[in-house]
Scaffold this motif. Structure first.
Motif, PDB file in Angstrom:
ATOM      1  N   GLY A  40       0.813  -1.215   0.000  1.00 17.15           N
ATOM      2  CA  GLY A  40       0.000   0.000   0.000  1.00 17.15           C
ATOM      3  C   GLY A  40       0.840   1.255   0.000  1.00 17.15           C
ATOM      4  N   SER A  41       1.923   1.254   0.746  1.00 22.96           N
ATOM      5  CA  SER A  41       2.804   2.422   0.794  1.00 22.96           C
ATOM      6  C   SER A  41       3.474   2.657  -0.550  1.00 22.96           C
ATOM      7  CB  SER A  41       3.865   2.238   1.875  1.00 22.96           C
ATOM      8  OG  SER A  41       3.266   2.123   3.152  1.00 22.96           O
ATOM      9  N   ALA A  42       3.875   1.562  -1.219  1.00 27.78           N
ATOM     10  CA  ALA A  42       4.493   1.707  -2.546  1.00 27.78           C
ATOM     11  C   ALA A  42       3.519   2.348  -3.532  1.00 27.78           C
ATOM     12  CB  ALA A  42       4.961   0.349  -3.049  1.00 27.78           C
ATOM     13  N   ALA A  43       2.249   1.913  -3.486  1.00 22.07           N
ATOM     14  CA  ALA A  43       1.253   2.489  -4.382  1.00 22.07           C
ATOM     15  C   ALA A  43       1.013   3.960  -4.067  1.00 22.07           C
ATOM     16  CB  ALA A  43      -0.054   1.698  -4.284  1.00 22.07           C
ATOM     17  N   VAL A  44       0.830   4.279  -2.789  1.00 20.09           N
ATOM     18  CA  VAL A  44       0.562   5.663  -2.393  1.00 20.09           C
ATOM     19  C   VAL A  44       1.730   6.578  -2.765  1.00 20.09           C
ATOM     20  CG1 VAL A  44       0.258   7.199  -0.408  1.00 20.09           C
ATOM     21  CG2 VAL A  44      -1.089   5.098  -0.577  1.00 20.09           C
ATOM     22  N   LEU A  45       2.951   6.139  -2.479  1.00 24.37           N
ATOM     23  CA  LEU A  45       4.113   6.974  -2.785  1.00 24.37           C
ATOM     24  C   LEU A  45       4.280   7.173  -4.289  1.00 24.37           C
ATOM     25  CD1 LEU A  45       6.692   5.588  -0.183  1.00 24.37           C
ATOM     26  CD2 LEU A  45       5.572   7.841  -0.171  1.00 24.37           C
ATOM     27  N   SER A  46       3.984   6.148  -5.068  1.00 24.79           N
ATOM     28  CA  SER A  46       4.090   6.315  -6.519  1.00 24.79           C
ATOM     29  C   SER A  46       3.049   7.304  -7.028  1.00 24.79           C
ATOM     30  CB  SER A  46       3.937   4.965  -7.222  1.00 24.79           C
ATOM     31  OG  SER A  46       2.636   4.426  -7.051  1.00 24.79           O
ATOM     32  N   TRP A  47       1.840   7.268  -6.475  1.00 30.66           N
ATOM     33  CA  TRP A  47       0.802   8.214  -6.900  1.00 30.66           C
ATOM     34  C   TRP A  47       1.143   9.631  -6.455  1.00 30.66           C
ATOM     35  CZ3 TRP A  47      -3.722   4.602  -4.998  1.00 30.66           C
ATOM     36  CH2 TRP A  47      -3.781   3.487  -5.847  1.00 30.66           C
ATOM     37  N   LEU A  48       1.702   9.760  -5.255  1.00 30.53           N
ATOM     38  CA  LEU A  48       2.144  11.090  -4.817  1.00 30.53           C
ATOM     39  C   LEU A  48       3.243  11.633  -5.728  1.00 30.53           C
ATOM     40  CD1 LEU A  48       2.244  10.659  -0.926  1.00 30.53           C
ATOM     41  CD2 LEU A  48       0.665  12.116  -2.236  1.00 30.53           C
ATOM     42  N   PHE A  49       4.150  10.757  -6.151  1.00 27.06           N
ATOM     43  CA  PHE A  49       5.218  11.193  -7.052  1.00 27.06           C
ATOM     44  C   PHE A  49       4.652  11.613  -8.399  1.00 27.06           C
ATOM     45  CE2 PHE A  49       8.761  10.301 -10.033  1.00 27.06           C
ATOM     46  CZ  PHE A  49       9.673  11.217  -9.516  1.00 27.06           C
ATOM     47  N   LEU A  50       3.673  10.876  -8.917  1.00 24.65           N
ATOM     48  CA  LEU A  50       3.029  11.267 -10.177  1.00 24.65           C
ATOM     49  C   LEU A  50       2.356  12.622 -10.040  1.00 24.65           C
ATOM     50  CD1 LEU A  50       1.479   7.866 -11.305  1.00 24.65           C
ATOM     51  CD2 LEU A  50       3.299   9.123 -12.459  1.00 24.65           C
ATOM     52  N   ALA A  51       1.865  12.945  -8.854  1.00 20.76           N
ATOM     53  CA  ALA A  51       1.202  14.233  -8.629  1.00 20.76           C
ATOM     54  C   ALA A  51       2.166  15.404  -8.738  1.00 20.76           C
ATOM     55  CB  ALA A  51       0.528  14.246  -7.256  1.00 20.76           C
ATOM     56  N   THR A  52       3.480  15.141  -8.713  1.00 16.82           N
ATOM     57  CA  THR A  52       4.471  16.222  -8.873  1.00 16.82           C
ATOM     58  C   THR A  52       4.755  16.516 -10.335  1.00 16.82           C
ATOM     59  OG1 THR A  52       6.414  14.760  -8.847  1.00 16.82           O
ATOM     60  CG2 THR A  52       5.540  15.512  -6.709  1.00 16.82           C
ATOM     61  N   GLY A  94       3.065  -0.581 -10.145  1.00 17.81           N
ATOM     62  CA  GLY A  94       2.683  -1.957 -10.446  1.00 17.81           C
ATOM     63  C   GLY A  94       3.037  -2.899  -9.312  1.00 17.81           C
ATOM     64  N   PHE A  95       4.195  -2.689  -8.694  1.00 20.77           N
ATOM     65  CA  PHE A  95       4.602  -3.529  -7.568  1.00 20.77           C
ATOM     66  C   PHE A  95       3.631  -3.363  -6.406  1.00 20.77           C
ATOM     67  CE2 PHE A  95       6.854  -4.018  -3.519  1.00 20.77           C
ATOM     68  CZ  PHE A  95       7.317  -5.319  -3.646  1.00 20.77           C
ATOM     69  N   GLY A  96       3.315  -2.125  -6.042  1.00 22.88           N
ATOM     70  CA  GLY A  96       2.418  -1.894  -4.923  1.00 22.88           C
ATOM     71  C   GLY A  96       1.047  -2.492  -5.152  1.00 22.88           C
TER      72      GLY A  96
END
Length: 388
Positions: free
Chosen positions: A73-85, A100-102
């Protein structure tokens, strides 16, 4: 509460899948790339998903269910936060592996958890249906938000929504390891991969997932660019496609059971329905007819994945069933990367009108492959000495 959080996790997975197709045109314009190049994100996401499939079992054994869920879950959330930048394109592509991993870890672990509960079959069917719930909400959310903001903000909203779910995993899920009987045993992978019926089932799911995701990702572009639909209406149409997929999983199999159709027969009915809907959309003179065809296609696509998994015990010996399921799931991830990319490459090189002819070819391929699976299922079920 753990079951509700599992459903929430699959809603989030469906949301991420549903918004991604609607965001593609905005990302193409923003980065100045073509459809084939943006399609590389499918491969990057699939690479992360494959990595999750290989790592989930060892992670569960080593750190337990709670920590593995929080990690995914953290991997998914962090990747989405990074995309938001709004990262540069190379990093935009690279972070798809983390996403994809998350997502893959979440899906794998939640399947393991529900499999160990009473009434697991019903729970698992509902679990995968909730993916469809998220997937039908996603296009509406993305299309609505693009009316007043930029595509990175859509990922920010998903990350914020996902955070309480990840906290729930930390607070609610158990730490113990999964049952030992769920672990892989040496040699079984090679044996399962040599069973022809497993290979045909894997090829079938490769094509199935490619068709499902390819249409889901590029239908919005088809409707807006080829048929002139407005963004909001096109978003509604794509959501209706995912709604059809979800309703098909809830409705078709129970109805088929009541009228006495076998799992194999139900799939043949659905496959003919998918082929007919793709042909209807191909020759349709208006966007409205294409939208209807998409809904019908989604409805008939819905039961195919779980039915293919359900017949595996009929084509392999019992001890190979868990490994065989892993093999065909691995095939399906490859289809989810390859065929959407091919659809995008065709759209770029020939025109986005090619989406539904491409879907028709894949639908016919599904019919051929499913016939091979069913033939081998009948051979295995035939009593010894019976005539061939």
């Amino acid at each position: 509460m753990p079951v509700l959080l599992a459903y929430a996790g699959f809603v989030l997975a469906g949301l991420s899948a549903g918004v991604s197709g609607v965001l593609l045109p905005a990302q193409i314009d923003d980065y100045g790339v073509d459809k084939a190049v943006i399609g590389l994100t499918f491969f990057a996401f699939a690479a992360g998903f494959l990595l999750a499939g290989a790592a989930s079992g060892p992670l569960l054994h080593r750190i337990g269910m709670r920590a593995t869920l929080v990690l995914g879950g953290s991997a998914a959330v962090l990747s989405w936060l990074f995309l938001a930048t709004r990262p540069v394109f190379v990093l935009f592509l690279a972070v798809q592996v983390t996403a994809g991993f998350g997502t893959g870890v979440i899906e794998s672990v939640l399947n393991v958890y529900l499999t160990g509960l009473p009434n697991a079959t019903t729970l698992l069917n509902r679990l995968h249906a909730f993916f469809g719930v998220g997937a039908l909400i996603g296009p509406l959310l993305a299309a609505w938000m693009l009316g007043f903001t930029t595509w990175p903000m859509v990922w920010l909203v998903l990350a914020v929504v996902a955070m309480p779910v990840v906290v729930g995993y930390l607070l609610v899920y158990p730490r113990q390891e999964p049952p030992a009987e769920g672990e892989q045993r040496p040699g079984l992978l090679g044996r399962a991969a040599r069973v022809p019926a497993v290979l045909f089932a894997g090829a079938f799911l490769t094509v199935y997932v490619g068709l499902e995701i390819g249409v889901g990702n590029w239908a919005y572009t088809l409707l807006t660019e080829e048929h002139g639909q407005g963004p909001l209406l096109a978003g509604w149409s794509v959501s209706a496609y995912w709604l059809g997929l979800t309703l098909g999983r809830f409705v078709i199999s129970p109805v088929a059971g009541r009228v006495g159709l076998s799992a194999a027969g139900t799939s043949f009915v659905c496959l003919f329905g998918v082929t007919g809907a793709a042909l209807l959309g191909w020759v349709a003179p208006t966007g409205a007819v294409v939208s209807v065809a998409l809904v019908v296609m989604g409805c008939f696509l819905g039961p195919l994945f779980p039915t293919a998994i359900a017949v595996l015990p009929d084509v392999v010996e019992p001890r190979l069933v868990p490994t065989a399921i892993g093999v065909v799931n691995g095939f399906s991830v490859l289809g989810g990367a390859l065929f959407p990319w091919l659809a995008g490459a065709l759209a770029q090189g020939v025109g986005v009108w090619t989406l539904l002819p491409f879907a028709t070819v894949l639908a016919v391929a599904q019919l051929v492959l499913w016939r091979e699976v069913v033939t081998r299922m009948r051979i295995r079920q035939r009593p010894p000495g019976a005539p061939t």
